[in-house]
Each structure stands twice: as C-alpha cells, then as structure tokens.
Design a protein around this motif. Structure first.
Motif, PDB file in Angstrom:
ATOM      1  N   ILE A  29       0.839  -1.205   0.000  1.00 23.19           N
ATOM      2  CA  ILE A  29       0.000   0.000   0.000  1.00 23.19           C
ATOM      3  C   ILE A  29       0.871   1.251   0.000  1.00 23.19           C
ATOM      4  O   ILE A  29       0.591   2.227  -0.695  1.00 23.19           O
ATOM      5  N   THR A  65       0.889   3.983  -2.871  1.00 24.88           N
ATOM      6  CA  THR A  65       0.657   5.388  -2.512  1.00 24.88           C
ATOM      7  C   THR A  65       1.735   6.272  -3.122  1.00 24.88           C
ATOM      8  O   THR A  65       1.454   7.352  -3.670  1.00 24.88           O
ATOM      9  N   LEU A  88      -7.525   3.552  -2.053  1.00 26.87           N
ATOM     10  CA  LEU A  88      -6.339   3.198  -1.247  1.00 26.87           C
ATOM     11  C   LEU A  88      -6.581   3.483   0.227  1.00 26.87           C
ATOM     12  O   LEU A  88      -6.208   2.683   1.096  1.00 26.87           O
ATOM     13  N   GLN A 145      -6.803   0.581   3.411  1.00 25.11           N
ATOM     14  CA  GLN A 145      -6.089   0.566   4.685  1.00 25.11           C
ATOM     15  C   GLN A 145      -7.051   0.293   5.848  1.00 25.11           C
ATOM     16  O   GLN A 145      -6.754  -0.495   6.749  1.00 25.11           O
ATOM     17  N   LEU A 181      -6.669  -5.177  -3.214  1.00 26.55           N
ATOM     18  CA  LEU A 181      -5.260  -4.816  -3.382  1.00 26.55           C
ATOM     19  C   LEU A 181      -4.778  -5.212  -4.776  1.00 26.55           C
ATOM     20  O   LEU A 181      -4.099  -4.433  -5.454  1.00 26.55           O
ATOM     21  N   LEU A 219      -6.372  -2.807  -7.275  1.00 25.64           N
ATOM     22  CA  LEU A 219      -5.737  -1.486  -7.242  1.00 25.64           C
ATOM     23  C   LEU A 219      -4.365  -1.504  -7.904  1.00 25.64           C
ATOM     24  O   LEU A 219      -3.990  -0.552  -8.594  1.00 25.64           O
TER      25      LEU A 219
END
Length: 371
Positions: free
Chosen positions: A10, A14, A76, A80, A102, A105
């Motif tokens: 992640i 990001t 995103l 989390q 995930l 993404l």
C-alpha cells in the motif's frame, strides 16, 4: 518466495500514485476543466458542431482523468481501513476482500501510470487508423475486417467515438481496406504501438478442405491534423477522382458519384472517402486523411534526420508485431513485448488493454535507447 506485506505494498502504491499526480498536475487539469466548462456553457457553442464536439470531448476526458485519480486515492484509503478491520476482528472474509481489492488497485494504478508515459509531440491527438489486407487472399480480407471490428469494440468499451471514412470491400468476403478515426484525446498516443503487421493462423472458413491458413493485415496509425499544424498542399499536386460508393460484394450503395479519391502526386499517397452522402463532404474528409498522412511522413523524415545526425538507426514499428493463433492451439502473443493471452476470442472482441499498456512501456524504453 516470501509473501508481500500488504502495508508495504500500500505504501508503494501510494508513492506511485503521488508520482502520477505530480506528472498529471491535477491543479492544472482542474483549471482546464473550469475553462472548458465555461466554453461548454456558452449559448452559441453548437453553432459550430465540430468545435463544440472537441470542447465537450476534452472536458469529458479531463473530468474522467481527475475522477480516476481521486477514485484511486479514495480506494487506497478505504483499503487501509479494510485491512485494519480484518486484523482487529480476525475476519477471514474481510481479509480476502481486502486482498482482492489490493490486486485490483495494483492493476488500475499500473494502467494509470502508463497514461503518464504519453508525452510525445502528437500523443494527445485523436488517431487516424487504416487497415489493409495483405498476403492471404480472401482469408486476409476477412482478417482485415476482424481487426476493424476489434478496434471498434475496444473504442466502444472505452466510450470513445469512432467514424469510418472509407471501406473498400473485397469481392468474396471481408475488406481490402478501411480508414477510420478514434475521436478521443490521447487516442494516437494510446494506439500508435498497434502500427504494423498482424498475423492470423486458423483453419480457413473459406477452404472446403479445412486446411490451416496464415493471413496478414497491416495497421497504420497516424495523428489527426490540427489547425496548428502547417501542412501546405498545392492543388496542382492533386488528382481527384469521383466514383460511386459501393458496399459488400460490390453492390452499389449510392446512386450518385459521391465517393472521392485523392492522389497526392509528389508522394504517391492515395486516400479516399465514401462515408458521406455528398461529394463535397467526402472531399473534405479525404483531405483530412491526406493531411494526416503527410504530417506523419513529415514527422518520420524529421525523426530520420535527427537520428542520422546523432548517428542512430531509425526505430521502425512497421513490421510484424503480433500473432493471433486460433489453431492448433489458442494464443495471442505480441512479438515485441512478450505480452500474451490465451483467449483470442476476448482479444478480438476488444480486450486489448494489456497489449496496449505493454507496447506503450516498450516504446518509451525503445525511445530512451533501453531496448
């Protein structure tokens, strides 16, 4: 191989998304959207339908770009929270849902990253595509028509408008050639890697002995000309012929000589248009195609001159680029990028994104001298 830590991935995603936002410059995009929104709200906008179409198309595209980035940022952040919930409650179903998101993404952010690679001189343009049947007789003509449908289906999936300028039908089946535009910002940058020869291997539906046939079709992709381009065409350099439009099997579809063929004598480039009902409209469309072809030739000559000055060889994508095998096994494989798919039916129905993204990355590396 050790499992990837979701938190670590992640963080990486990001970082990638932050870089994408820097390249795209969302503040500048929002400013453009506001300006285009004012133009779109003007009461006299549709007095010039072609200009209005460009304004609304660009506005829609930019809004889509911003919404796409903002949507990924939001996803995103939600992901989390989803992982935190799964950990706190020990919920296997929630964890599985988070893992699926995930993966999704990772794919979607990778696809958006490819968009930031479209920074060439003409990449933001609409695309003009010509498909020609090559070796393979009636199978090649049928193959050219299959490719035309493939690109039209891809554009349809994306919500991109297309307009066919000219179709030359083969006598038995399929087409000799077709020219059409994909009317969307960045269509040229997105599709230019499709330029080249496409090879099909299958059991021929036109062979009564059921033999395997290999056929070829060429795809030519050039940017659509804009008003800022300086393409001077001397009327004395043109030979203009008019003829009757025809449909599949050679049947006439128009009772007047409205189709137009223009030959540019110095270059030998021949273009035609029979899509419109009037000769005047067909001539205007044919001139648009001719200007695009001449612009591409000018671009290639300039690139060749620069490469010669640098002592480099000219990069060419005008060779065989992709195999579509339907028999004895099923696979579509790109010869440059190595991208392949085991479901040719899906690819021929317009599922091209993986191939297009792969070739955009490959072209950027090639242009940077890394191939």
């Amino acid at each position: 191989m050790a499992a990837i830590d979701p938190a670590e991935e992640i963080n990486e995603l990001t970082g990638t998304l932050d870089s994408i936002q820097d390249v795209l410059n969302l503040d500048a995009l929002r400013k453009q959207i506001a300006e285009l929104g004012e133009q779109a709200a003007a009461p006299d906008l549709w007095n010039d339908p072609e200009a209005a179409q460009k304004v609304t198309s660009k506005l829609s595209h930019l809004q889509g770009e911003v919404n796409r980035v903002e949507g990924l940022v939001s996803r995103l952040e939600d992901l989390q929270v989803l992982y935190q919930l799964a950990a706190e409650e020990g919920d296997a179903d929630t964890l599985a849902e988070a893992d699926r998101e995930l993966i999704s993404l990772r794919t979607d952010i990778g696809a958006l990253e490819v968009r930031t690679l479209l920074s060439g001189q003409y990449d933001a343009r609409e695309a003009l595509i010509t498909i020609n049947s090559q070796a393979g007789g009636v199978d090649a003509a049928d193959w050219a028509q299959m490719l035309l449908r493939m690109y039209q289906r891809w554009a349809e999936r994306k919500g991109f408008a297309t307009e066919v300028y000219d179709t030359s039908y083969a006598e038995e089946a399929g087409i000799k050639s077709a020219t059409f535009t994909v009317k969307a910002p960045y269509a040229y940058g997105t599709l230019r890697g499709e330029h080249g020869t496409h090879r099909l291997v299958r059991i021929s539906p036109f062979d009564n002995q059921g033999r395997r046939q290999t056929s070829f079709a060429g795809v030519d992709v050039v940017p659509v000309v804009e008003q800022t381009d300086h393409i001077d065409i001397n009327e004395d350099d043109l030979r203009i012929d008019v003829y009757r439009s025809s449909g599949p099997g050679g049947q006439g579809v128009n009772t007047t000589d409205s189709a137009v063929r223009i030959t540019h004598l110095p270059s030998g480039i021949v273009v035609s248009c029979q899509n419109e009902r009037s000769q005047l409209q067909n001539r205007a469309s044919a001139m648009t195609v001719l200007q695009a072809k001449l612009l591409e030739r000018k671009r290639q000559e300039e690139a060749a001159t620069m490469n010669e000055l640098r002592g480099e060889s000219t990069t060419s994508w005008g060779t065989q680029i992709r195999n579509y095998v339907l028999h004895p096994y099923q696979i579509v494989k790109d010869l440059r990028t190595g991208v392949e798919a085991g479901n040719p039916t899906s690819v021929l129905d317009g599922d091209l994104d993986e191939f297009i993204e792969g070739e955009i990355r490959w072209m950027r590396r090639a242009e940077a001298g890394q191939e």
